[in-house]
Design an enzyme around this catalytic site. Sequence first.
Site, PDB file in Angstrom:
ATOM      1  N   LYS A  54      24.824  56.349  50.097  1.00 28.49           N
ATOM      2  CA  LYS A  54      25.240  55.295  51.030  1.00 28.49           C
ATOM      3  C   LYS A  54      26.749  55.357  51.289  1.00 28.49           C
ATOM      4  O   LYS A  54      27.209  55.154  52.412  1.00 28.49           O
ATOM      5  CB  LYS A  54      24.865  53.926  50.482  1.00 28.49           C
ATOM      6  CG  LYS A  54      23.399  53.775  50.132  1.00 28.49           C
ATOM      7  CD  LYS A  54      22.521  53.921  51.337  1.00 28.49           C
ATOM      8  CE  LYS A  54      21.076  53.611  50.994  1.00 28.49           C
ATOM      9  NZ  LYS A  54      20.196  53.814  52.145  1.00 28.49           N
ATOM     10  N   ARG A  59      22.024  47.623  44.804  1.00 27.64           N
ATOM     11  CA  ARG A  59      23.324  47.685  45.468  1.00 27.64           C
ATOM     12  C   ARG A  59      23.944  46.286  45.439  1.00 27.64           C
ATOM     13  O   ARG A  59      23.253  45.289  45.579  1.00 27.64           O
ATOM     14  CB  ARG A  59      23.179  48.132  46.919  1.00 27.64           C
ATOM     15  CG  ARG A  59      22.882  49.611  47.058  1.00 27.64           C
ATOM     16  CD  ARG A  59      22.902  50.041  48.510  1.00 27.64           C
ATOM     17  NE  ARG A  59      21.785  49.521  49.265  1.00 27.64           N
ATOM     18  CZ  ARG A  59      21.827  48.474  50.063  1.00 27.64           C
ATOM     19  NH1 ARG A  59      22.962  47.819  50.256  1.00 27.64           N
ATOM     20  NH2 ARG A  59      20.751  48.073  50.696  1.00 27.64           N
ATOM     21  N   ARG A 106      13.115  52.540  40.876  1.00 25.55           N
ATOM     22  CA  ARG A 106      13.271  53.679  41.791  1.00 25.55           C
ATOM     23  C   ARG A 106      12.756  54.979  41.203  1.00 25.55           C
ATOM     24  O   ARG A 106      12.698  55.139  39.985  1.00 25.55           O
ATOM     25  CB  ARG A 106      14.768  53.870  42.103  1.00 25.55           C
ATOM     26  CG  ARG A 106      15.412  52.707  42.825  1.00 25.55           C
ATOM     27  CD  ARG A 106      15.074  52.733  44.285  1.00 25.55           C
ATOM     28  NE  ARG A 106      15.615  51.604  45.000  1.00 25.55           N
ATOM     29  CZ  ARG A 106      16.012  51.668  46.275  1.00 25.55           C
ATOM     30  NH1 ARG A 106      15.941  52.786  46.961  1.00 25.55           N
ATOM     31  NH2 ARG A 106      16.465  50.596  46.886  1.00 25.55           N
ATOM     32  N   SER A 125      16.347  48.323  54.320  1.00 27.72           N
ATOM     33  CA  SER A 125      15.905  48.774  52.997  1.00 27.72           C
ATOM     34  C   SER A 125      14.580  48.134  52.601  1.00 27.72           C
ATOM     35  O   SER A 125      14.360  46.949  52.852  1.00 27.72           O
ATOM     36  CB  SER A 125      16.951  48.394  51.955  1.00 27.72           C
ATOM     37  OG  SER A 125      18.196  48.889  52.359  1.00 27.72           O
ATOM     38  N   TYR A 145      24.336  51.944  38.995  1.00 31.33           N
ATOM     39  CA  TYR A 145      23.075  51.942  39.737  1.00 31.33           C
ATOM     40  C   TYR A 145      23.157  52.711  41.066  1.00 31.33           C
ATOM     41  O   TYR A 145      24.135  52.580  41.812  1.00 31.33           O
ATOM     42  CB  TYR A 145      22.639  50.488  40.045  1.00 31.33           C
ATOM     43  CG  TYR A 145      21.412  50.483  40.900  1.00 31.33           C
ATOM     44  CD1 TYR A 145      20.156  50.649  40.313  1.00 31.33           C
ATOM     45  CD2 TYR A 145      21.503  50.423  42.275  1.00 31.33           C
ATOM     46  CE1 TYR A 145      19.036  50.726  41.096  1.00 31.33           C
ATOM     47  CE2 TYR A 145      20.377  50.495  43.071  1.00 31.33           C
ATOM     48  CZ  TYR A 145      19.148  50.640  42.478  1.00 31.33           C
ATOM     49  OH  TYR A 145      18.032  50.734  43.249  1.00 31.33           O
ATOM     50  N   GLY A 146      22.094  53.415  41.369  1.00 32.20           N
ATOM     51  CA  GLY A 146      21.865  54.151  42.615  1.00 32.20           C
ATOM     52  C   GLY A 146      22.942  54.109  43.677  1.00 32.20           C
ATOM     53  O   GLY A 146      23.955  54.800  43.585  1.00 32.20           O
ATOM     54  N   GLY A 147      22.706  53.272  44.683  1.00 28.70           N
ATOM     55  CA  GLY A 147      23.581  53.264  45.862  1.00 28.70           C
ATOM     56  C   GLY A 147      25.027  52.899  45.555  1.00 28.70           C
ATOM     57  O   GLY A 147      25.927  53.198  46.341  1.00 28.70           O
ATOM     58  N   ASN A 160       7.373  55.274  53.314  1.00 25.15           N
ATOM     59  CA  ASN A 160       5.940  55.384  53.639  1.00 25.15           C
ATOM     60  C   ASN A 160       5.743  56.018  55.010  1.00 25.15           C
ATOM     61  O   ASN A 160       4.870  56.872  55.192  1.00 25.15           O
ATOM     62  CB  ASN A 160       5.267  54.007  53.630  1.00 25.15           C
ATOM     63  CG  ASN A 160       5.182  53.422  52.235  1.00 25.15           C
ATOM     64  OD1 ASN A 160       5.462  54.103  51.258  1.00 25.15           O
ATOM     65  ND2 ASN A 160       4.811  52.163  52.140  1.00 25.15           N
ATOM     66  N   LYS A 172      10.136  52.576  54.983  1.00 30.40           N
ATOM     67  CA  LYS A 172      10.681  53.781  55.631  1.00 30.40           C
ATOM     68  C   LYS A 172      10.125  55.046  54.967  1.00 30.40           C
ATOM     69  O   LYS A 172       9.714  55.980  55.649  1.00 30.40           O
ATOM     70  CB  LYS A 172      12.208  53.737  55.532  1.00 30.40           C
ATOM     71  CG  LYS A 172      12.905  54.620  56.508  1.00 30.40           C
ATOM     72  CD  LYS A 172      14.165  53.989  57.050  1.00 30.40           C
ATOM     73  CE  LYS A 172      15.421  54.508  56.423  1.00 30.40           C
ATOM     74  NZ  LYS A 172      15.806  54.075  55.137  1.00 30.40           N
ATOM     75  N   GLY A 197      -1.554  54.772  57.427  1.00 31.38           N
ATOM     76  CA  GLY A 197      -2.019  55.888  58.264  1.00 31.38           C
ATOM     77  C   GLY A 197      -2.367  55.461  59.684  1.00 31.38           C
ATOM     78  O   GLY A 197      -2.275  56.254  60.634  1.00 31.38           O
ATOM     79  N   HIS A 233      21.002  55.320  59.259  1.00 28.37           N
ATOM     80  CA  HIS A 233      20.078  54.988  58.170  1.00 28.37           C
ATOM     81  C   HIS A 233      18.657  55.226  58.686  1.00 28.37           C
ATOM     82  O   HIS A 233      17.934  54.276  58.977  1.00 28.37           O
ATOM     83  CB  HIS A 233      20.315  53.519  57.799  1.00 28.37           C
ATOM     84  CG  HIS A 233      19.647  53.064  56.547  1.00 28.37           C
ATOM     85  ND1 HIS A 233      19.362  51.746  56.302  1.00 28.37           N
ATOM     86  CD2 HIS A 233      19.213  53.733  55.451  1.00 28.37           C
ATOM     87  CE1 HIS A 233      18.792  51.619  55.115  1.00 28.37           C
ATOM     88  NE2 HIS A 233      18.682  52.808  54.578  1.00 28.37           N
ATOM     89  N   ASP A 259      15.636  58.747  54.566  1.00 27.19           N
ATOM     90  CA  ASP A 259      16.630  57.664  54.466  1.00 27.19           C
ATOM     91  C   ASP A 259      17.827  57.815  55.406  1.00 27.19           C
ATOM     92  O   ASP A 259      18.303  56.828  55.928  1.00 27.19           O
ATOM     93  CB  ASP A 259      17.125  57.550  53.017  1.00 27.19           C
ATOM     94  CG  ASP A 259      17.825  56.224  52.742  1.00 27.19           C
ATOM     95  OD1 ASP A 259      17.342  55.184  53.228  1.00 27.19           O
ATOM     96  OD2 ASP A 259      18.855  56.227  52.057  1.00 27.19           O
ATOM     97  N   CYS A 313      11.500  48.513  53.689  1.00 26.61           N
ATOM     98  CA  CYS A 313      10.597  48.071  54.770  1.00 26.61           C
ATOM     99  C   CYS A 313       9.580  49.153  55.090  1.00 26.61           C
ATOM    100  O   CYS A 313       9.059  49.209  56.204  1.00 26.61           O
ATOM    101  CB  CYS A 313      11.383  47.782  56.045  1.00 26.61           C
ATOM    102  SG  CYS A 313      12.038  46.146  56.114  1.00 26.61           S
TER     103      CYS A 313
END
Length: 595
Positions: free
Chosen positions: A219, A69, A378, A261, A210-212, A267, A265, A504, A239, A286, A263
């Site tokens: 987004k 982004r 990604r 972003s 690209y993506g976002g 997982n 999320k 976990g 978000h 997300d 961090c």
Amino acid sequence: MIKNDLLNEWIQEIQSLCNPDNIVIWQGTQKQYDELAEDCVSTGKAIRLNPKKRPNSLLFRSHPSDVARVEKRTFISTTKESDAGPTNNWISPSELKPIMTELFRNSMVGRTMYIIPYSMGPIGHEFSKIGVEITDSPYVVLNMHIMTRTGKLVIDLLNKGETFVKCLHSVGYPLKPGQIDPAWPCAPMEEKYISHFPEENMVWSYGSGYGGNALLGKKCFALRIASNQARNEGWLAEHMLILKLTDPKGEINYVTGAFPSACGKTNLAMINPSLEGWKAETCGDDIAWMRLKKDGKLYAINPENGFFGVTSGTSEKSNPVALATVKRDTIFTNAALTDDFDVWWEDLTDEVPVHLIDWQGNDWNKGSDVRPDHPNARFTAPLTNCPILAKEYEEAVPIKAILFGGRRPTTIPLIHQSFNFLHGIFIGSIMGSQITAATIDDNIGKVRRDPFAMLPFIGYNIADYVNHWVDIYKESTDALLPKIFFVNWFRKDENNKYIWPGFGENSRILKWILERTKDYANHKITPIGYVPDINRLDLRNLNITKKALDTLFKVDEKTWLKEIHSIEEYYKMYKDTLPDVLSNQLKLLKERFGF
Ligand code: OXD
Ligand code: MN
């Protein structure tokens, strides 16, 4: 043809402006997807991965300048500058539209213009909204097909006159007759514009594939435009991941979590709880659209239909569920290619392959000092590929707890709970994290404040945004609203090592959180909020020292004095618009510390 006058007028307008060679209306069928995917492969835009290893999957490689982004080129274009506020780049529509109109003029020459009608949220759901993206990028079409709900049912809604968000996108690379199309066409940085016109529910994105920047449902619509719609209509576009938790007795609870972003999320959204008898299921990783219902409770739904996750760091250890999710039907962007036509990225396997083709298409040999995949590579995969997708993923679910978080090596304990909802808003407003590779930024590693993990995504003035959270509070009560927590899995010791094992094991913290939502006395009071009473935290079978626990939960006065100074500095950006809730809460915090 779609029978919606507004839409047809807009299509005609864009067609005469951008001047494409062909127009295709996206019907959202598997056949159309397969044909376009094959077209991308035969024209060298994509590589088909080994069907025996990764069926129905593609690898795209972006232009080296178009990998994330671009916040510097992202604009909120409102008539008044104050409506965009201090956190957004602003240009007035009267200045920006002529510039962008000239860029869009003839920008699709030599290309096909795709019209993608899509729904954010399950089609026809009371929380959902329709968008239409016009794009000249087949990569965008394939990704939007996975990330949103497209197809006949959406077209039916448009035929009935449903309103929609207008999303216009061009890679900004018209083709002269005979000119060879590069694998990833895009425009130079100074010509890229990711522009939002919230007064017209419209997005114009030019120059990036690209993506976002380019998948405009994500987004641009589901956060920046939707946050405006949410403000006007009395709901929240956030978000946040949405996670379903079932305890050993079978009790079900849902929580949401906002993390900047990259961090962890995704997982957390796919956590495999280490605590016996606990089950976690994913509703979203997300974005959450949240509304108060008549019962005064806050309900959330995931408006997306897929995952657009960071591959880096995704492994059997960190996220086996994500690995299972991307086993097939997945688009990879900027991962490395193995000799047997599968993908590879850093941390995927302990054993690093001897030879790869890197994300720019060059040979790569083990031991090289550059990495073979891009740090922001990604995967795009359908939600339904996720083996632990909650059966309620298309329902609005009641939220018991909201988790804010970030990467903070010091200062912030592993977990603390706000004293109440308004204090939770304060905690959201001061969130900070180390900068990661999800955005192009020279300051990777430094802490930046990322309020509500929404810094790049609040589509209006941040002061109004904070006050809007207060308005939501006023519509309900502390007793019914979710409890608000701050988690920091990333606290480090004096040797710069992470103290908490994470992954976990975070289920132990989730258990404590759910107990707190029932007011269990499992806590201690500190000036910054409630932290766990270590004796009441479920640490069975976990190898962790008392010293480590003390550091994890330490609320150190000296460090907090610095933190408070830093918050005061940071709040200066509000000038004379600092919301009362924030000044009041800061004052209370100082009083609790005795500063
Ligand atoms: C994302 C991001 O891509 O937050 O989800 O950058
Ligand atoms: Mn995100």
